[in-house]
Write a protein that holds these residues in place. Structure first.
Motif, PDB file in Angstrom:
ATOM      1  N   VAL A 116     -13.306  -2.302  15.194  1.00  0.00           N
ATOM      2  CA  VAL A 116     -13.466  -3.754  15.129  1.00  0.00           C
ATOM      3  C   VAL A 116     -13.725  -4.116  13.674  1.00  0.00           C
ATOM      4  CG1 VAL A 116     -14.810  -5.745  15.902  1.00  0.00           C
ATOM      5  CG2 VAL A 116     -14.490  -3.781  17.443  1.00  0.00           C
ATOM      6  N   VAL A 117     -12.902  -5.004  13.125  1.00  0.00           N
ATOM      7  CA  VAL A 117     -13.058  -5.455  11.738  1.00  0.00           C
ATOM      8  C   VAL A 117     -13.381  -6.944  11.759  1.00  0.00           C
ATOM      9  CG1 VAL A 117     -11.989  -5.601   9.449  1.00  0.00           C
ATOM     10  CG2 VAL A 117     -11.300  -3.772  11.041  1.00  0.00           C
ATOM     11  N   GLN A 118     -14.546  -7.299  11.212  1.00  0.00           N
ATOM     12  CA  GLN A 118     -14.938  -8.706  11.132  1.00  0.00           C
ATOM     13  C   GLN A 118     -15.474  -9.065   9.748  1.00  0.00           C
ATOM     14  OE1 GLN A 118     -17.549  -8.792  14.686  1.00  0.00           O
ATOM     15  NE2 GLN A 118     -16.013 -10.135  15.613  1.00  0.00           N
ATOM     16  N   THR A 119     -15.393  -8.149   8.801  1.00  0.00           N
ATOM     17  CA  THR A 119     -15.836  -8.383   7.432  1.00  0.00           C
ATOM     18  C   THR A 119     -14.673  -8.973   6.638  1.00  0.00           C
ATOM     19  OG1 THR A 119     -17.262  -6.455   7.617  1.00  0.00           O
ATOM     20  CG2 THR A 119     -16.839  -7.268   5.392  1.00  0.00           C
ATOM     21  N   GLN A 120     -14.885 -10.146   6.053  1.00  0.00           N
ATOM     22  CA  GLN A 120     -13.799 -10.837   5.359  1.00  0.00           C
ATOM     23  C   GLN A 120     -13.202  -9.991   4.246  1.00  0.00           C
ATOM     24  OE1 GLN A 120     -12.428 -13.836   6.462  1.00  0.00           O
ATOM     25  NE2 GLN A 120     -10.823 -13.127   5.089  1.00  0.00           N
ATOM     26  N   GLN A 121     -14.025  -9.263   3.494  1.00  0.00           N
ATOM     27  CA  GLN A 121     -13.513  -8.424   2.406  1.00  0.00           C
ATOM     28  C   GLN A 121     -12.518  -7.386   2.933  1.00  0.00           C
ATOM     29  OE1 GLN A 121     -16.470  -5.977   0.519  1.00  0.00           O
ATOM     30  NE2 GLN A 121     -15.114  -5.402  -1.159  1.00  0.00           N
ATOM     31  N   LEU A 122     -12.845  -6.762   4.079  1.00  0.00           N
ATOM     32  CA  LEU A 122     -11.932  -5.772   4.661  1.00  0.00           C
ATOM     33  C   LEU A 122     -10.694  -6.442   5.246  1.00  0.00           C
ATOM     34  CD1 LEU A 122     -14.404  -3.245   6.266  1.00  0.00           C
ATOM     35  CD2 LEU A 122     -12.820  -2.826   4.373  1.00  0.00           C
ATOM     36  N   LEU A 123     -10.854  -7.588   5.886  1.00  0.00           N
ATOM     37  CA  LEU A 123      -9.688  -8.317   6.400  1.00  0.00           C
ATOM     38  C   LEU A 123      -8.725  -8.646   5.254  1.00  0.00           C
ATOM     39  CD1 LEU A 123     -11.479 -10.723   8.915  1.00  0.00           C
ATOM     40  CD2 LEU A 123      -9.951  -8.830   9.508  1.00  0.00           C
ATOM     41  N   ASP A 124      -9.279  -9.070   4.112  1.00  0.00           N
ATOM     42  CA  ASP A 124      -8.438  -9.381   2.949  1.00  0.00           C
ATOM     43  C   ASP A 124      -7.707  -8.136   2.441  1.00  0.00           C
ATOM     44  OD1 ASP A 124      -9.301 -12.018   3.088  1.00  0.00           O
ATOM     45  OD2 ASP A 124     -10.787 -11.798   1.474  1.00  0.00           O
ATOM     46  N   LYS A 125      -8.405  -7.001   2.364  1.00  0.00           N
ATOM     47  CA  LYS A 125      -7.775  -5.747   1.920  1.00  0.00           C
ATOM     48  C   LYS A 125      -6.652  -5.334   2.860  1.00  0.00           C
ATOM     49  CE  LYS A 125     -11.294  -3.193  -0.599  1.00  0.00           C
ATOM     50  NZ  LYS A 125     -12.086  -1.955  -0.617  1.00  0.00           N
ATOM     51  N   ILE A 126      -6.892  -5.447   4.164  1.00  0.00           N
ATOM     52  CA  ILE A 126      -5.877  -5.072   5.156  1.00  0.00           C
ATOM     53  C   ILE A 126      -4.676  -5.996   5.052  1.00  0.00           C
ATOM     54  CG2 ILE A 126      -5.385  -4.952   7.638  1.00  0.00           C
ATOM     55  CD1 ILE A 126      -8.465  -4.122   7.889  1.00  0.00           C
ATOM     56  N   ASN A 127      -4.911  -7.294   4.904  1.00  0.00           N
ATOM     57  CA  ASN A 127      -3.805  -8.242   4.771  1.00  0.00           C
ATOM     58  C   ASN A 127      -2.983  -7.963   3.518  1.00  0.00           C
ATOM     59  OD1 ASN A 127      -4.267  -9.691   7.156  1.00  0.00           O
ATOM     60  ND2 ASN A 127      -5.786 -10.981   6.176  1.00  0.00           N
ATOM     61  N   GLN A 128      -3.661  -7.640   2.409  1.00  0.00           N
ATOM     62  CA  GLN A 128      -2.952  -7.324   1.168  1.00  0.00           C
ATOM     63  C   GLN A 128      -2.132  -6.034   1.318  1.00  0.00           C
ATOM     64  OE1 GLN A 128      -5.470  -6.729  -2.251  1.00  0.00           O
ATOM     65  NE2 GLN A 128      -3.794  -7.115  -3.667  1.00  0.00           N
ATOM     66  N   GLN A 146      -5.597   6.250   2.729  1.00  0.00           N
ATOM     67  CA  GLN A 146      -6.744   7.069   3.127  1.00  0.00           C
ATOM     68  C   GLN A 146      -8.080   6.434   2.751  1.00  0.00           C
ATOM     69  OE1 GLN A 146      -6.805   9.788   5.197  1.00  0.00           O
ATOM     70  NE2 GLN A 146      -4.711   9.057   5.446  1.00  0.00           N
ATOM     71  N   GLU A 147      -8.131   5.760   1.631  1.00  0.00           N
ATOM     72  CA  GLU A 147      -9.371   5.085   1.220  1.00  0.00           C
ATOM     73  C   GLU A 147      -9.733   3.976   2.212  1.00  0.00           C
ATOM     74  OE1 GLU A 147     -10.682   2.282  -2.421  1.00  0.00           O
ATOM     75  OE2 GLU A 147      -9.836   4.227  -3.015  1.00  0.00           O
ATOM     76  N   LEU A 148      -8.756   3.214   2.602  1.00  0.00           N
ATOM     77  CA  LEU A 148      -8.978   2.143   3.579  1.00  0.00           C
ATOM     78  C   LEU A 148      -9.352   2.722   4.946  1.00  0.00           C
ATOM     79  CD1 LEU A 148      -9.025  -0.906   3.879  1.00  0.00           C
ATOM     80  CD2 LEU A 148      -6.550  -0.879   4.172  1.00  0.00           C
ATOM     81  N   MET A 149      -8.731   3.829   5.321  1.00  0.00           N
ATOM     82  CA  MET A 149      -9.087   4.506   6.583  1.00  0.00           C
ATOM     83  C   MET A 149     -10.569   4.873   6.574  1.00  0.00           C
ATOM     84  SD  MET A 149      -6.344   5.393   8.743  1.00  0.00           S
ATOM     85  CE  MET A 149      -6.645   7.044   9.331  1.00  0.00           C
ATOM     86  N   LYS A 150     -11.043   5.422   5.454  1.00  0.00           N
ATOM     87  CA  LYS A 150     -12.455   5.801   5.340  1.00  0.00           C
ATOM     88  C   LYS A 150     -13.355   4.571   5.381  1.00  0.00           C
ATOM     89  CE  LYS A 150     -11.813  10.111   2.888  1.00  0.00           C
ATOM     90  NZ  LYS A 150     -11.880  10.812   1.625  1.00  0.00           N
ATOM     91  N   GLU A 151     -12.950   3.518   4.660  1.00  0.00           N
ATOM     92  CA  GLU A 151     -13.739   2.288   4.632  1.00  0.00           C
ATOM     93  C   GLU A 151     -13.895   1.695   6.027  1.00  0.00           C
ATOM     94  OE1 GLU A 151     -13.826  -1.277   1.508  1.00  0.00           O
ATOM     95  OE2 GLU A 151     -12.116   0.069   1.213  1.00  0.00           O
ATOM     96  N   LEU A 152     -12.852   1.839   6.838  1.00  0.00           N
ATOM     97  CA  LEU A 152     -12.868   1.300   8.202  1.00  0.00           C
ATOM     98  C   LEU A 152     -13.567   2.232   9.188  1.00  0.00           C
ATOM     99  CD1 LEU A 152      -9.250  -0.151   8.321  1.00  0.00           C
ATOM    100  CD2 LEU A 152     -11.394  -1.444   8.282  1.00  0.00           C
ATOM    101  N   GLY A 153     -13.892   3.425   8.755  1.00  0.00           N
ATOM    102  CA  GLY A 153     -14.578   4.365   9.641  1.00  0.00           C
ATOM    103  C   GLY A 153     -13.692   4.942  10.727  1.00  0.00           C
ATOM    104  N   ILE A 154     -12.392   4.988  10.477  1.00  0.00           N
ATOM    105  CA  ILE A 154     -11.479   5.593  11.446  1.00  0.00           C
ATOM    106  C   ILE A 154     -11.663   7.104  11.353  1.00  0.00           C
ATOM    107  CG2 ILE A 154      -9.054   5.923  12.099  1.00  0.00           C
ATOM    108  CD1 ILE A 154      -8.598   3.030  11.053  1.00  0.00           C
ATOM    109  N   PRO A 155     -12.002   7.753  12.465  1.00  0.00           N
ATOM    110  CA  PRO A 155     -12.331   9.184  12.415  1.00  0.00           C
ATOM    111  C   PRO A 155     -11.173  10.041  11.897  1.00  0.00           C
ATOM    112  CG  PRO A 155     -12.921   8.237  14.545  1.00  0.00           C
ATOM    113  CD  PRO A 155     -12.124   7.201  13.815  1.00  0.00           C
ATOM    114  N   GLU A 156     -11.535  11.126  11.261  1.00  0.00           N
ATOM    115  CA  GLU A 156     -10.540  12.066  10.764  1.00  0.00           C
ATOM    116  C   GLU A 156      -9.696  12.583  11.933  1.00  0.00           C
ATOM    117  OE1 GLU A 156     -10.470  16.196   8.273  1.00  0.00           O
ATOM    118  OE2 GLU A 156     -12.021  14.713   7.800  1.00  0.00           O
ATOM    119  N   GLY A 157      -8.407  12.693  11.701  1.00  0.00           N
ATOM    120  CA  GLY A 157      -7.496  13.161  12.738  1.00  0.00           C
ATOM    121  C   GLY A 157      -6.938  12.033  13.601  1.00  0.00           C
TER     122      GLY A 157
END
Length: 174
Positions: free
Chosen positions: A50-62, A135-146
């Motif tokens: 679940v992403v609700q942080t505006q900074q992350l939403l902006d990064k994902i949109n970009q 990969q950096e964005l994956m880590k920022e979002l907390g998506i588990p490895e694998g």
């Protein structure tokens, strides 16, 4: 609203108000996702972010805009203004395609639950692809490895009323 009404009323909304969906509604939507039937009951092969942080939403949109530019040679603004974005991620599973089928069923349960609650949605393929490639964005979002994000959806309240479209899929009987 019953299930058939929710199916009939669900539509893709691409322009949202700035209003955040209530936490109680989000809990119901996530519970609906967890209630989805999953092949061989491999629920541990799936993950919802679940992403609700505006900074992350902006990064994902970009990142998504960049993916579309590389693929299509044109810029597509994927910022529809929604304040909640969900991703369904999966580990690779025993049969090719099962991961995508499972993610689709989970996502469909969630958007139908949202519709029943009066919350609009749009299912996304570009945003998960953009996140999976970073990969950096994956880590920022907390998506588990694998795990790899396969589907996403924005949730919110449509800024204007959009009509439900009639669709027909060809059928043959043998």
């Amino acid at each position: 609203m019953n299930t058939l009404e929710a199916i009939a009323k669900r539509k893709s909304t691409r322009n949202y108000t700035s209003e955040q969906i209530p936490e109680e509604a989000l809990a119901v939507i996530l519970k609906a996702g967890s209630a989805a039937p999953v092949a061989m009951a491999k629920y541990d092969s799936l993950h919802i972010t679940v992403v609700q942080t505006q900074q992350l939403l902006d990064k994902i949109n970009q990142a998504t805009e960049e993916v579309f530019f590389r693929l299509l040679g044109e810029r597509r603004n994927m910022d529809f203004g929604a304040k909640t974005l969900l991703f369904v991620s999966s580990k690779e599973v025993h049969r090719p395609g099962t991961d995508h089928a499972n993610a689709g069923i989970v996502m469909e349960n969630m958007v139908l639950a949202a519709t029943a609650l009066g919350i609009d949605s749009v299912i996304l393929g570009g945003a998960p692809a953009a996140v999976a490639a970073d990969q950096e964005l994956m880590k920022e979002l907390g998506i588990p490895e694998g795990f790899r994000p396969l589907l996403g959806c924005f949730l919110g309240y449509g800024a204007e009323e959009t009509p439900v479209k009639e669709h027909t899929i060809s059928v043959n009987r043998v």
